[in-house]
Design a protein around this motif. Structure first.
Motif, PDB file in Angstrom:
ATOM      1  N   ARG A  24       0.812  -1.207   0.094  1.00 42.01           N
ATOM      2  CA  ARG A  24      -0.030   0.027  -0.150  1.00 42.01           C
ATOM      3  C   ARG A  24       0.846   1.122  -0.104  1.00 42.01           C
ATOM      4  O   ARG A  24       0.673   2.065  -0.741  1.00 42.01           O
ATOM      5  N   ARG A  25       1.951   1.273   0.649  1.00 40.80           N
ATOM      6  CA  ARG A  25       2.752   2.278   0.717  1.00 40.80           C
ATOM      7  C   ARG A  25       3.532   2.691  -0.566  1.00 40.80           C
ATOM      8  O   ARG A  25       3.628   3.693  -1.144  1.00 40.80           O
ATOM      9  N   LEU A  26       3.909   1.647  -1.304  1.00 46.31           N
ATOM     10  CA  LEU A  26       4.637   1.732  -2.507  1.00 46.31           C
ATOM     11  C   LEU A  26       3.395   2.302  -3.682  1.00 46.31           C
ATOM     12  O   LEU A  26       3.662   3.224  -4.472  1.00 46.31           O
ATOM     13  N   GLY A  27       2.174   1.944  -3.396  1.00 45.02           N
ATOM     14  CA  GLY A  27       0.958   2.460  -4.317  1.00 45.02           C
ATOM     15  C   GLY A  27       0.869   3.825  -4.108  1.00 45.02           C
ATOM     16  O   GLY A  27       0.762   4.578  -5.115  1.00 45.02           O
ATOM     17  N   PHE A  28       0.974   4.395  -2.727  1.00 47.49           N
ATOM     18  CA  PHE A  28       1.003   5.920  -2.541  1.00 47.49           C
ATOM     19  C   PHE A  28       2.210   6.534  -3.353  1.00 47.49           C
ATOM     20  O   PHE A  28       2.102   7.563  -3.763  1.00 47.49           O
ATOM     21  N   ILE A  29       3.340   5.744  -3.168  1.00 45.78           N
ATOM     22  CA  ILE A  29       4.265   6.616  -3.687  1.00 45.78           C
ATOM     23  C   ILE A  29       4.409   6.584  -5.334  1.00 45.78           C
ATOM     24  O   ILE A  29       4.401   7.850  -5.838  1.00 45.78           O
ATOM     25  N   ALA A  30       4.023   5.552  -6.022  1.00 48.24           N
ATOM     26  CA  ALA A  30       3.680   5.642  -7.423  1.00 48.24           C
ATOM     27  C   ALA A  30       2.590   6.626  -7.621  1.00 48.24           C
ATOM     28  O   ALA A  30       2.600   7.296  -8.947  1.00 48.24           O
ATOM     29  N   LEU A  31       1.499   6.602  -7.061  1.00 52.79           N
ATOM     30  CA  LEU A  31       0.472   7.555  -7.217  1.00 52.79           C
ATOM     31  C   LEU A  31       0.858   8.878  -7.346  1.00 52.79           C
ATOM     32  O   LEU A  31       0.462   9.694  -8.230  1.00 52.79           O
ATOM     33  N   ALA A  32       1.780   9.183  -6.267  1.00 56.82           N
ATOM     34  CA  ALA A  32       2.413  10.716  -6.261  1.00 56.82           C
ATOM     35  C   ALA A  32       3.201  10.949  -7.271  1.00 56.82           C
ATOM     36  O   ALA A  32       3.162  12.041  -7.757  1.00 56.82           O
ATOM     37  N   ILE A  33       4.121  10.001  -7.864  1.00 56.57           N
ATOM     38  CA  ILE A  33       4.972  10.372  -8.926  1.00 56.57           C
ATOM     39  C   ILE A  33       4.033  10.530 -10.192  1.00 56.57           C
ATOM     40  O   ILE A  33       4.219  11.339 -10.871  1.00 56.57           O
ATOM     41  N   ALA A  34       2.986   9.762 -10.415  1.00 56.53           N
ATOM     42  CA  ALA A  34       2.332   9.755 -11.564  1.00 56.53           C
ATOM     43  C   ALA A  34       1.312  11.071 -11.402  1.00 56.53           C
ATOM     44  O   ALA A  34       1.606  11.731 -12.817  1.00 56.53           O
ATOM     45  N   GLY A  35       1.025  11.621 -10.368  1.00 56.94           N
ATOM     46  CA  GLY A  35       0.171  12.879 -10.018  1.00 56.94           C
ATOM     47  C   GLY A  35       1.508  14.136 -10.681  1.00 56.94           C
ATOM     48  O   GLY A  35       0.994  14.943 -11.309  1.00 56.94           O
ATOM     49  N   THR A  36       2.462  13.765 -10.213  1.00 56.54           N
ATOM     50  CA  THR A  36       3.302  14.797 -10.681  1.00 56.54           C
ATOM     51  C   THR A  36       3.788  15.012 -12.082  1.00 56.54           C
ATOM     52  O   THR A  36       3.621  16.186 -12.565  1.00 56.54           O
ATOM     53  N   PHE A  37       3.956  13.950 -12.592  1.00 56.88           N
ATOM     54  CA  PHE A  37       4.151  13.724 -14.101  1.00 56.88           C
ATOM     55  C   PHE A  37       3.182  14.291 -14.981  1.00 56.88           C
ATOM     56  O   PHE A  37       3.148  15.035 -15.773  1.00 56.88           O
ATOM     57  N   LEU A  38       1.988  14.051 -14.379  1.00 60.78           N
ATOM     58  CA  LEU A  38       0.465  14.350 -14.752  1.00 60.78           C
ATOM     59  C   LEU A  38       0.270  15.915 -14.958  1.00 60.78           C
ATOM     60  O   LEU A  38       0.201  16.592 -15.957  1.00 60.78           O
ATOM     61  N   ALA A  39       0.804  16.455 -13.742  1.00 66.31           N
ATOM     62  CA  ALA A  39       0.785  17.854 -13.674  1.00 66.31           C
ATOM     63  C   ALA A  39       1.718  18.569 -14.458  1.00 66.31           C
ATOM     64  O   ALA A  39       1.335  19.763 -15.018  1.00 66.31           O
ATOM     65  N   GLY A  40       2.955  17.984 -14.525  1.00 66.93           N
ATOM     66  CA  GLY A  40       4.074  18.667 -15.390  1.00 66.93           C
ATOM     67  C   GLY A  40       3.375  18.706 -16.863  1.00 66.93           C
ATOM     68  O   GLY A  40       3.752  19.587 -17.463  1.00 66.93           O
ATOM     69  N   PHE A  41       2.980  17.530 -17.269  1.00 69.53           N
ATOM     70  CA  PHE A  41       2.469  17.306 -18.713  1.00 69.53           C
ATOM     71  C   PHE A  41       1.522  18.467 -19.083  1.00 69.53           C
ATOM     72  O   PHE A  41       1.473  19.028 -19.890  1.00 69.53           O
ATOM     73  N   LEU A  42       0.520  18.514 -18.069  1.00 68.76           N
ATOM     74  CA  LEU A  42      -0.551  19.549 -18.216  1.00 68.76           C
ATOM     75  C   LEU A  42       0.027  20.934 -18.386  1.00 68.76           C
ATOM     76  O   LEU A  42      -0.393  21.937 -19.147  1.00 68.76           O
ATOM     77  N   LEU A  43       0.954  21.311 -17.590  1.00 75.30           N
ATOM     78  CA  LEU A  43       1.682  22.623 -17.345  1.00 75.30           C
ATOM     79  C   LEU A  43       2.326  22.762 -18.583  1.00 75.30           C
ATOM     80  O   LEU A  43       2.313  24.004 -19.377  1.00 75.30           O
ATOM     81  N   LEU A  44       3.041  21.882 -19.304  1.00 71.81           N
ATOM     82  CA  LEU A  44       3.755  21.969 -20.781  1.00 71.81           C
ATOM     83  C   LEU A  44       2.593  22.065 -21.780  1.00 71.81           C
ATOM     84  O   LEU A  44       3.154  22.982 -22.575  1.00 71.81           O
ATOM     85  N   LEU A  45       1.646  21.546 -21.792  1.00 70.93           N
ATOM     86  CA  LEU A  45       0.695  21.631 -22.633  1.00 70.93           C
ATOM     87  C   LEU A  45      -0.087  23.126 -22.685  1.00 70.93           C
ATOM     88  O   LEU A  45      -0.291  24.091 -23.849  1.00 70.93           O
ATOM     89  N   VAL A  46      -0.262  23.573 -21.389  1.00 69.58           N
ATOM     90  CA  VAL A  46      -0.643  25.016 -21.207  1.00 69.58           C
ATOM     91  C   VAL A  46       0.582  26.104 -21.830  1.00 69.58           C
ATOM     92  O   VAL A  46       0.256  27.085 -22.467  1.00 69.58           O
ATOM     93  N   TYR A  47       1.559  25.643 -21.537  1.00 68.63           N
ATOM     94  CA  TYR A  47       2.970  26.814 -21.881  1.00 68.63           C
ATOM     95  C   TYR A  47       2.762  26.752 -23.538  1.00 68.63           C
ATOM     96  O   TYR A  47       3.035  27.696 -24.068  1.00 68.63           O
ATOM     97  N   ILE A  48       2.708  25.488 -24.102  1.00 71.09           N
ATOM     98  CA  ILE A  48       3.192  25.285 -25.482  1.00 71.09           C
ATOM     99  C   ILE A  48       2.131  26.225 -26.342  1.00 71.09           C
ATOM    100  O   ILE A  48       1.898  26.818 -27.329  1.00 71.09           O
ATOM    101  N   ASN A  49       0.549  26.192 -25.771  1.00 70.23           N
ATOM    102  CA  ASN A  49      -0.638  26.698 -26.285  1.00 70.23           C
ATOM    103  C   ASN A  49      -0.750  28.147 -25.866  1.00 70.23           C
ATOM    104  O   ASN A  49      -1.831  28.752 -26.283  1.00 70.23           O
ATOM    105  N   LEU A  50       0.014  28.610 -25.093  1.00 75.89           N
ATOM    106  CA  LEU A  50      -0.075  30.040 -24.670  1.00 75.89           C
ATOM    107  C   LEU A  50       1.398  30.803 -25.073  1.00 75.89           C
ATOM    108  O   LEU A  50       2.427  30.900 -24.171  1.00 75.89           O
ATOM    109  N   PRO A  51       1.407  31.111 -26.203  1.00 80.97           N
ATOM    110  CA  PRO A  51       2.847  31.641 -26.634  1.00 80.97           C
ATOM    111  C   PRO A  51       2.999  32.871 -26.166  1.00 80.97           C
ATOM    112  O   PRO A  51       4.308  33.491 -26.067  1.00 80.97           O
TER     113      PRO A  51
END
Length: 324
Positions: A24-51
């Motif tokens: 369960r502890r490893l699951g929480f860690i994996a979920l946190a990492i995935a959430g971080t990458f997802l947030a970064g990807f979303l921020l990148l999309l926003v940055y690319i589409n807002l010149p």
């Protein structure tokens, strides 16, 4: 440090420590990492589409590019002004300088020629401002070529001017005997009765009567080609003025120059006499151009007034007897 949690065990009637499961502890860690990458990807999309969102470094680079583009535009204007000035110089060169010095004008296609062959601007292609940069380089190259052509032309004009100056000082331009020393202008150029041979023959020069010993002057800058006695002309001086011009001074009583000596216009070269086939003291004077005898009457613009020239012209046209 995380808090330790307990639960009450009713069977043992005691509190037991809650142990976390590793999975369960490893699951929480994996979920946190995935959430971080997802947030970064979303921020990148926003940055690319807002010149409009730019980093400070990008803003500085954009300002630099805009400044360079402005400088290219200013440079193009300056080259256009230089081109206009150069065109005026080329016009004066073709229609004034080269006309005055009797040189052929430089053809327009030679002055404006471009650059054929390989694409010399290929390395400048593929950029946002390639058209502007290539056009500027083309104008600069053509301008440089035109300047080289004009510079060579001016070098040629300078050489022609130097030759023209030498020509103007060398060409026969004064009387060989001063007016105040003349008895009269005895005979001119043309068919005349020879005083000794007693028949009409071509008189190739002009006869200036003066007392024996009267000074005779070089009519232009020259080198003494001959200073010796001849059968018909008696004591004769021949001056080589260059540019195809020679002058003859015949029947002299005395030489004041020697062969090879450099002479300036107006310098005394001898004295009037009556040597050779001559009937009276006088100077027989001839002008030759490229080996042909020409009328000396056309070569007295350096020291005669218009009235004096008219008098000499009228006297030279009289078909009287020559003195030699």
């Amino acid at each position: 440090m995380s808090k330790v949690k307990y639960y009450y065990d009713s069977e043992t009637l005691s509190y037991q420590k809650i142990e976390r499961k590793k999975g369960r502890r490893l699951g929480f860690i994996a979920l946190a990492i995935a959430g971080t990458f997802l947030a970064g990807f979303l921020l990148l999309l926003v940055y690319i589409n807002l010149p409009q969102i730019e980093t400070p470094k990008e803003k500085a680079m954009k300002r630099e590019l805009n400044h360079m583009e402005l400088q290219y535009q200013v440079l193009n204007k300056k080259m256009a002004q230089a081109q206009k000035v150069l065109s005026e110089v080329e016009n004066r060169d073709n229609n004034i300088y080269r006309v005055y010095f009797e040189a052929n004008p430089i053809p327009e296609e030679q002055r404006k020629a471009g650059f054929g062959g390989i694409n010399r601007y290929k390395n400048l292609e593929g950029y946002d401002n390639s058209d502007l940069i290539i056009e500027t380089n083309k104008k600069m190259d053509i301008l440089q070529k035109q300047i080289v052509v004009q510079s060579k032309s001016l070098d040629e004009i300078a050489l022609l001017a130097e030759k023209k100056e030498k020509l103007l000082t060398a060409i026969p331009a004064i009387q060989p005997v001063k007016n105040e020393n003349l008895t009269r202008m005895a005979s001119g150029y043309g068919m005349r009765m020879h005083p000794i041979l007693k028949y009409r023959k071509m008189h190739n020069g002009m006869d200036f009567t003066a007392k024996t010993g009267t000074e005779v002057y070089a009519t232009g800058d020259a080198v003494v080609k001959k200073a010796s006695r001849s059968t018909g002309f008696g004591n004769l001086i021949v001056l080589d003025h260059g540019f195809g011009y020679e002058t003859y001074y015949a029947h002299l009583s005395k030489f004041d120059v020697r062969k090879g000596q450099k002479i300036k216009r107006g310098e005394v070269i001898g004295e009037v006499g009556s040597t050779g086939l001559s009937t009276a003291p006088h100077l027989h004077y001839e002008v030759h151009k490229n080996g042909r005898v020409i009328n000396p009457i056309n070569f007295y613009h350096g020291d005669l007034t218009a009235e004096e020239y008219d008098i000499m012209l009228n006297q030279s046209n009289l078909e009287n007897q020559s003195l030699d």
